[in-house]
Design a protein around this motif. Structure first.
Motif, PDB file in Angstrom:
ATOM      1  N   MET A  67       0.664  -1.226   0.043  1.00  0.00           N
ATOM      2  CA  MET A  67      -0.072   0.060   0.166  1.00  0.00           C
ATOM      3  C   MET A  67       0.790   1.086  -0.151  1.00  0.00           C
ATOM      4  O   MET A  67       2.034   1.182   0.732  1.00  0.00           O
ATOM      5  CB  MET A  67      -1.016   0.103   1.266  1.00  0.00           C
ATOM      6  N   GLU A  68       0.282   2.215  -0.714  1.00  0.00           N
ATOM      7  CA  GLU A  68       0.768   3.520  -0.655  1.00  0.00           C
ATOM      8  C   GLU A  68      -0.266   4.246  -0.051  1.00  0.00           C
ATOM      9  O   GLU A  68      -1.132   4.820  -0.680  1.00  0.00           O
ATOM     10  CB  GLU A  68       0.948   4.193  -2.016  1.00  0.00           C
ATOM     11  N   ALA A  69       0.017   4.849   1.149  1.00  0.00           N
ATOM     12  CA  ALA A  69      -1.011   5.495   2.115  1.00  0.00           C
ATOM     13  C   ALA A  69      -0.270   6.010   3.254  1.00  0.00           C
ATOM     14  O   ALA A  69       0.567   5.540   3.830  1.00  0.00           O
ATOM     15  CB  ALA A  69      -2.313   4.643   2.448  1.00  0.00           C
ATOM     16  N   PRO A  70      -0.919   7.255   4.053  1.00  0.00           N
ATOM     17  CA  PRO A  70      -0.436   7.765   5.234  1.00  0.00           C
ATOM     18  C   PRO A  70      -0.564   6.615   6.277  1.00  0.00           C
ATOM     19  O   PRO A  70      -1.222   5.556   6.340  1.00  0.00           O
ATOM     20  CB  PRO A  70      -1.479   8.792   5.429  1.00  0.00           C
ATOM     21  N   ASP A  71       0.419   6.817   7.166  1.00  0.00           N
ATOM     22  CA  ASP A  71       0.509   5.795   8.554  1.00  0.00           C
ATOM     23  C   ASP A  71      -0.829   5.531   8.955  1.00  0.00           C
ATOM     24  O   ASP A  71      -1.183   4.621   9.524  1.00  0.00           O
ATOM     25  CB  ASP A  71       1.471   6.207   9.356  1.00  0.00           C
ATOM     26  N   VAL A 102       4.634   7.522   0.606  1.00  0.00           N
ATOM     27  CA  VAL A 102       4.915   8.199  -0.702  1.00  0.00           C
ATOM     28  C   VAL A 102       5.964   7.120  -1.474  1.00  0.00           C
ATOM     29  O   VAL A 102       6.990   6.952  -0.830  1.00  0.00           O
ATOM     30  CB  VAL A 102       5.295   9.630  -0.757  1.00  0.00           C
ATOM     31  N   ILE A 103       5.754   6.678  -2.340  1.00  0.00           N
ATOM     32  CA  ILE A 103       6.606   5.566  -3.138  1.00  0.00           C
ATOM     33  C   ILE A 103       6.493   5.945  -4.746  1.00  0.00           C
ATOM     34  O   ILE A 103       5.327   6.101  -5.103  1.00  0.00           O
ATOM     35  CB  ILE A 103       6.412   4.156  -2.757  1.00  0.00           C
ATOM     36  N   ARG A 104       7.522   5.907  -5.445  1.00  0.00           N
ATOM     37  CA  ARG A 104       7.619   6.318  -6.547  1.00  0.00           C
ATOM     38  C   ARG A 104       6.897   5.098  -7.575  1.00  0.00           C
ATOM     39  O   ARG A 104       7.106   3.991  -6.982  1.00  0.00           O
ATOM     40  CB  ARG A 104       8.932   6.473  -7.426  1.00  0.00           C
ATOM     41  N   PRO A 105       6.327   5.291  -8.751  1.00  0.00           N
ATOM     42  CA  PRO A 105       5.663   4.126  -9.276  1.00  0.00           C
ATOM     43  C   PRO A 105       6.538   2.982  -9.776  1.00  0.00           C
ATOM     44  O   PRO A 105       6.188   1.791  -9.413  1.00  0.00           O
ATOM     45  CB  PRO A 105       5.094   4.817 -10.607  1.00  0.00           C
ATOM     46  N   ALA A 109       6.366  -0.781  -8.501  1.00  0.00           N
ATOM     47  CA  ALA A 109       6.454  -2.082  -9.256  1.00  0.00           C
ATOM     48  C   ALA A 109       7.672  -2.865  -8.945  1.00  0.00           C
ATOM     49  O   ALA A 109       7.501  -4.360  -9.070  1.00  0.00           O
ATOM     50  CB  ALA A 109       6.826  -1.597 -11.094  1.00  0.00           C
ATOM     51  N   GLN A 110       8.746  -2.307  -8.560  1.00  0.00           N
ATOM     52  CA  GLN A 110       9.828  -3.172  -8.262  1.00  0.00           C
ATOM     53  C   GLN A 110       9.587  -4.231  -6.766  1.00  0.00           C
ATOM     54  O   GLN A 110       9.898  -5.272  -6.771  1.00  0.00           O
ATOM     55  CB  GLN A 110      11.084  -2.220  -7.708  1.00  0.00           C
ATOM     56  N   LYS A 126      -3.166  -1.439  -2.814  1.00  0.00           N
ATOM     57  CA  LYS A 126      -3.659  -0.156  -2.876  1.00  0.00           C
ATOM     58  C   LYS A 126      -2.495   0.657  -3.588  1.00  0.00           C
ATOM     59  O   LYS A 126      -1.300   1.050  -2.865  1.00  0.00           O
ATOM     60  CB  LYS A 126      -3.743   0.488  -1.636  1.00  0.00           C
ATOM     61  N   ALA A 127      -2.619   1.034  -4.748  1.00  0.00           N
ATOM     62  CA  ALA A 127      -1.565   1.722  -5.610  1.00  0.00           C
ATOM     63  C   ALA A 127      -2.271   2.738  -6.691  1.00  0.00           C
ATOM     64  O   ALA A 127      -3.316   2.427  -7.009  1.00  0.00           O
ATOM     65  CB  ALA A 127      -0.678   0.574  -6.338  1.00  0.00           C
ATOM     66  N   PRO A 128      -1.472   3.666  -7.121  1.00  0.00           N
ATOM     67  CA  PRO A 128      -1.832   4.546  -8.185  1.00  0.00           C
ATOM     68  C   PRO A 128      -1.987   3.818  -9.428  1.00  0.00           C
ATOM     69  O   PRO A 128      -1.344   2.911  -9.611  1.00  0.00           O
ATOM     70  CB  PRO A 128      -0.789   5.507  -8.284  1.00  0.00           C
ATOM     71  N   ASP A 129      -3.069   4.522 -10.259  1.00  0.00           N
ATOM     72  CA  ASP A 129      -3.260   3.703 -11.566  1.00  0.00           C
ATOM     73  C   ASP A 129      -2.553   4.247 -12.463  1.00  0.00           C
ATOM     74  O   ASP A 129      -2.630   5.190 -13.477  1.00  0.00           O
ATOM     75  CB  ASP A 129      -4.976   4.035 -11.869  1.00  0.00           C
ATOM     76  N   VAL A 130      -1.156   3.708 -12.730  1.00  0.00           N
ATOM     77  CA  VAL A 130      -0.136   4.271 -13.488  1.00  0.00           C
ATOM     78  C   VAL A 130       0.268   3.162 -14.284  1.00  0.00           C
ATOM     79  O   VAL A 130       0.139   1.836 -13.696  1.00  0.00           O
ATOM     80  CB  VAL A 130       0.729   4.725 -12.620  1.00  0.00           C
TER      81      VAL A 130
END
Length: 344
Positions: A67-71, A102-105, A109-110, A126-130
């Motif tokens: 997940m990328e989300a606030p703590d 926060v994490i780069r796309p 993926a890595q 839970k991740a951005p749609d990229v």
């Protein structure tokens, strides 16, 4: 590091080799700080499972929650997974958590590629749609590893299922609550997103804008985004918006950071006449009780987690009749109908 667990169980939980775990437990050199942290987290997760009575399951499915989300949100997600881990009789889901605010796309993926190569019974995402994330999901599904999206969907990928609320309906509900409070007045409402890369947040915004345009056209909308739900960044964006628009009278918070938003109003000496937020995390609960939030749109993460587990089991048992996927219900919470589970 004192613990009652076998090295192989810790390695299983951490997603590491037994040799690496042994090196960490015995304090040998040559271990990265992040690896040692994963081992400590695995021991803590095993301790929580043991306390909950899940230490001797007949069948264990190891899944990875990414997940990328606030703590404040990932803490609630962790509690939901741990509370529901043994809810399916002799089948227990043991979750390994990979959280980042926060994490780069490309880095996301890595992470997903590493999980695929190491092996897992499923991924909750839970991740951005990229494109980078979509490609990693395609590789997981090609490897017969089911991916279930949580809270925000990736509908253009071969993911197995989506677990969460109807985000567009949630946005429409927020518009109704705001519009009825401010009906007939010519002013603006501030809409805050953590990032426009998340499909779930985009769906909430679409629903909100549609109903506002249709039923409350006199109320304008100012949007800020890319604060990623973090207090400092979100507060700065809101302060700038308030300086530009003296007629902002309320907030629909899609992406969090609500204390920072309210602080920006206070510093500017501006009233916030209506404030609609999402999720009953600890911060929002305190703000609701104190009257600083007008409404919280809440859905039960435990319901989402059970839907995740059903989707995983349906992939493991393809001949079984799968129950149709159901979206979580969205509840409008005020200071007077806080669910009993949240009362202290």
């Amino acid at each position: 590091m004192a613990h009652p667990f076998l090295v192989k169980d810790i390695a299983f939980q951490a997603g590491l080799s037994t040799a690496t775990v042994d090196r960490v437990l015995n304090g040998r050199p040559g271990v990265r700080r992040q690896t040692a942290a994963r081992v400590r987290a695995a021991v803590e997760e095993l301790e929580r499972l043991q306390e909950a009575g899940h230490e001797s399951p007949a069948r264990v499915h190891a899944i990875d929650v990414v997940m990328e989300a606030p703590d404040r949100f990932t803490s609630a997600v962790r509690r939901a997974f741990e509370s529901e881990a043994g809810a399916f009789g002799t089948t227990v889901f043991r979750a390994r958590f990979h959280f980042a605010e926060v994490i780069r796309p490309a880095d996301m993926a890595q992470v997903l590629d590493r999980i695929r190569l190491r092996g897992t019974d499923g991924v909750v995402l839970k991740a951005p749609d990229v494109p980078e994330v979509a490609g990693a999901v395609e590789r997981l599904e090609a490897a017969r590893i089911p991916v279930v999206t949580l809270v925000t969907d990736l509908p253009n990928t071969p993911r197995a299922a989506y677990a969460g609320a109807d985000n567009r309906a949630a946005g429409e509900t927020a518009a109704y609550l705001v519009g009825e409070r401010l009906r007939g007045e010519t002013l603006r409402i501030l809409v805050t997103l953590s990032s426009n890369r998340f499909r779930g947040e985009e769906e909430r915004e679409i629903g909100f804008r549609r109903l506002m345009r249709e039923r409350y056209p006199e109320i304008g909308i100012v949007e800020v985004s890319e604060g990623f739900g973090r207090d400092a960044a979100t507060g700065a964006l809101v302060a700038a918006a308030l300086a530009r628009h003296p007629d902002i009278a309320g907030v629909y918070s899609i992406g969090g950071g609500n204390q920072a938003v309210l602080s920006a109003f206070e510093v500017a000496g501006r009233p916030c006449r209506v404030y609609v937020a999402h999720d009953l995390d600890a911060e929002n609960l305190d703000l609701l009780r104190s009257g600083k939030l007008s409404f919280v749109l809440h859905h039960d993460l435990r319901t989402d987690v059970r839907q995740v587990f059903r989707a995983m089991l349906a992939r493991k048992r393809p001949r079984a009749a799968a129950s149709p996927a159901r979206l979580s219900a969205v509840e409008v919470i005020t200071p007077f109908n806080i669910p009993a589970d949240f009362l202290r």
